[in-house]
Design an enzyme around this catalytic site. Structure first.
Site, short mmCIF file in Angstrom:
data_model
loop_
_atom_site.label_atom_id
_atom_site.label_comp_id
_atom_site.label_asym_id
_atom_site.label_seq_id
_atom_site.Cartn_x
_atom_site.Cartn_y
_atom_site.Cartn_z
N ARG A 260 -13.44 7.54 10.36
CA ARG A 260 -12.49 6.33 9.99
C ARG A 260 -12.97 5.65 8.90
NH1 ARG A 260 -12.88 1.42 12.33
NH2 ARG A 260 -13.40 2.34 14.57
N TYR B 215 12.44 -0.63 -2.13
CA TYR B 215 12.67 0.51 -1.32
C TYR B 215 12.86 -0.18 0.10
CZ TYR B 215 10.73 3.78 2.04
OH TYR B 215 10.75 4.82 3.25
N LYS C 136 5.73 11.81 -1.40
CA LYS C 136 6.98 12.22 -2.08
C LYS C 136 6.22 13.22 -3.23
CE LYS C 136 8.97 9.32 0.25
NZ LYS C 136 9.23 7.86 -0.14
N ASP D 2 4.63 -0.40 -7.26
CA ASP D 2 4.85 0.65 -6.50
C ASP D 2 5.12 2.00 -7.37
OD1 ASP D 2 5.77 2.89 -4.99
OD2 ASP D 2 6.73 1.49 -3.45
C1 LIG Z 1 8.83 6.51 0.74
C2 LIG Z 1 8.60 5.59 -0.17
C3 LIG Z 1 7.77 4.48 0.35
C4 LIG Z 1 7.22 4.55 1.75
O1 LIG Z 1 6.42 5.63 1.97
P1 LIG Z 1 5.92 6.40 3.22
O2 LIG Z 1 5.14 7.34 2.72
O3 LIG Z 1 7.11 6.99 3.74
O4 LIG Z 1 5.69 5.41 4.32
C5 LIG Z 1 7.38 3.17 -0.42
N1 LIG Z 1 7.77 3.21 -1.55
C6 LIG Z 1 8.84 3.96 -2.20
C7 LIG Z 1 9.39 3.98 -3.54
C8 LIG Z 1 9.25 5.17 -1.57
O5 LIG Z 1 9.90 6.02 -2.14
#
Ligand SMILES: *Cc1c(COP(=O)(O)O)cnc(C)c1O
Length: 372
Positions: A47, A99, A196, A171
């Site tokens: 961890r 988001y 992503k 982000d």
């Molecule tokens: C998908 C996404 C998230 C969240 O990510 P997860 O891996 O699904 O928890 C946050 N910000 C953006 C812009 C996203 O597309």
């Protein structure tokens, strides 16, 4: 070094024990200590740290130009860690089109915990300045935004944040380090959903926070990572590090394909509006052209008519898969208002597209037949 070279080499080295070129996956939860209690290899418990996670964090640091990173089990866990590093009673400013998962976290988890939140239109810096309060500690930006691909001027919002002694967090999931380097525009922290484009193959969940400096705020994030334990697993880190090796080339192709699809759609008589920052008529095009070396693989468009016309189109596509998420090699299409649910301000005739790596002419042909 340049993106392509970093993507292939950063965080990687030949395994000294075996000579393996591809890194081994270290599943051990615990590591041997010396008789004097020390850990000669620097690892004690899974961890706290793990070789695969450390390699991924190093790679992402180098790609974004940061100094420290913390990898989490999801983008949302990474997001939460940034807000939890603040204190109850602190105020944050977030985009009114963040988001949906991030807005939901702020509303349903962090506000009850004591965080104060103001949602604003980030494309209008005057609105952001106006929302500043004496206890504002952080401004969260997300550019391009979801699902309207609105563009925020990272440099301007960072300057507003810094004037107020607040942090600016970006982000960068949609643009990726290949399409946008927020640290070049003075952001303090970068967050990614690695689920992503970084993973890139729709088969792994993960998130990361990258910091421009190693300060107390980042150390709190690191404590939340290692004590809270929402860490990315060794195999997930390994998969994402593998995905990143091709990221620069994938992003180039995603962006090129999206640009072609956007141009096709914007010329189509049954399409009302296309949202893609690479299009000259996009309201954020000038800022995007300045801060984004690539416009990315995401776009959305509004069909003429309403919900029914949008549903009729997605019923006919054959190459695009009707699914949420983004950033994989395969193209996805989604009626966004349905997934965002009640109370969404997303137009009912809007479809969001993650343009994949198929041949762009095949994608265009599929949309052409579906539009009829
Ligand atoms: C998908 C996404 C998230 C969240 O990510 P997860 O891996 O699904 O928890 C946050 N910000 C953006 C812009 C996203 O597309």
């Amino acid at each position: 070094m340049r993106n392509e070279t970093l993507a292939v080499h950063a965080g990687r080295s030949i395994d000294p024990a075996t000579g393996a070129v591809t890194p081994p996956i270290h599943l051990s939860t615990t590591f041997e200590r010396e008789a004097d209690g020390s850990y000669p290899h620097g690892y004690d418990y899974i961890r706290t740290n793990n070789p695969n996670r450390e390699a991924l964090e190093k790679c992402l640091c180098e790609l974004e130009g940061g100094v420290a990173a913390a990898a989490f089990s999801s983008g949302s866990a990474a997001t939460v860690s940034v807000f939890q590093a603040l204190a109850p009673g602190d105020h944050v400013i977030a985009p009114n089109d963040a988001y949906t998962g991030t807005s939901a976290l702020l509303r349903n988890v962090l506000a009850p915990w004591g965080l104060q939140v103001t949602f604003v239109d980030m494309t209008n810096p005057a609105d952001v300045s106006q929302a500043i309060q004496p206890n504002t500690r952080l401004i969260w930006i997300e550019t391009p935004s979801n699902p309207l691909l609105k563009i925020t001027d990272i440099g301007k919002i960072s300057a507003i944040a810094h004037q107020a002694n607040a942090l600016c967090v970006c982000d960068n999931t949609w643009a990726t380090p290949i399409g946008q380097k927020p640290f070049n525009w003075d952001a303090d922290l970068i967050v990614h959903s690695m689920t992503k484009y970084l993973g890139g193959h729709s088969d792994v969940l993960g998130g990361v926070v990258i910091s421009r400096v190693e300060d107390d705020f980042f150390r709190r994030i690191k404590t939340i990572q290692t004590s809270g334990g929402a860490v990315a697993s060794p195999f997930d880190c390994w998969l994402i590090l593998r995905g990143i090796q091709t990221l620069p080339y994938r992003m180039r192709a995603h962006s090129e394909n999206a640009s072609k699809v956007a141009t096709f759609l914007s010329d189509h008589p049954k399409v009302e509006l296309v949202h893609y920052p690479g299009l000259k008529e996009h309201p954020g095009h000038e800022i995007a052209a300045l801060q984004m070396p690539l416009f990315g693989g995401m776009l959305s468009f509004q069909v003429k008519g309403g919900r029914e016309e949008a549903f009729a189109l997605v019923a006919k596509v054959q190459l695009f898969t009707r699914a949420t998420s983004l950033g994989g090699v395969e193209s996805l299409i989604e009626h966004r208002a349905s997934i965002e649910g009640l109370g969404t301000s997303t137009p009912d005739n809007l479809l969001r597209v993650s343009v994949g790596l198929e041949h762009p002419d095949d994608l265009i042909a599929d949309l052409a037949q579906a539009l009829g």
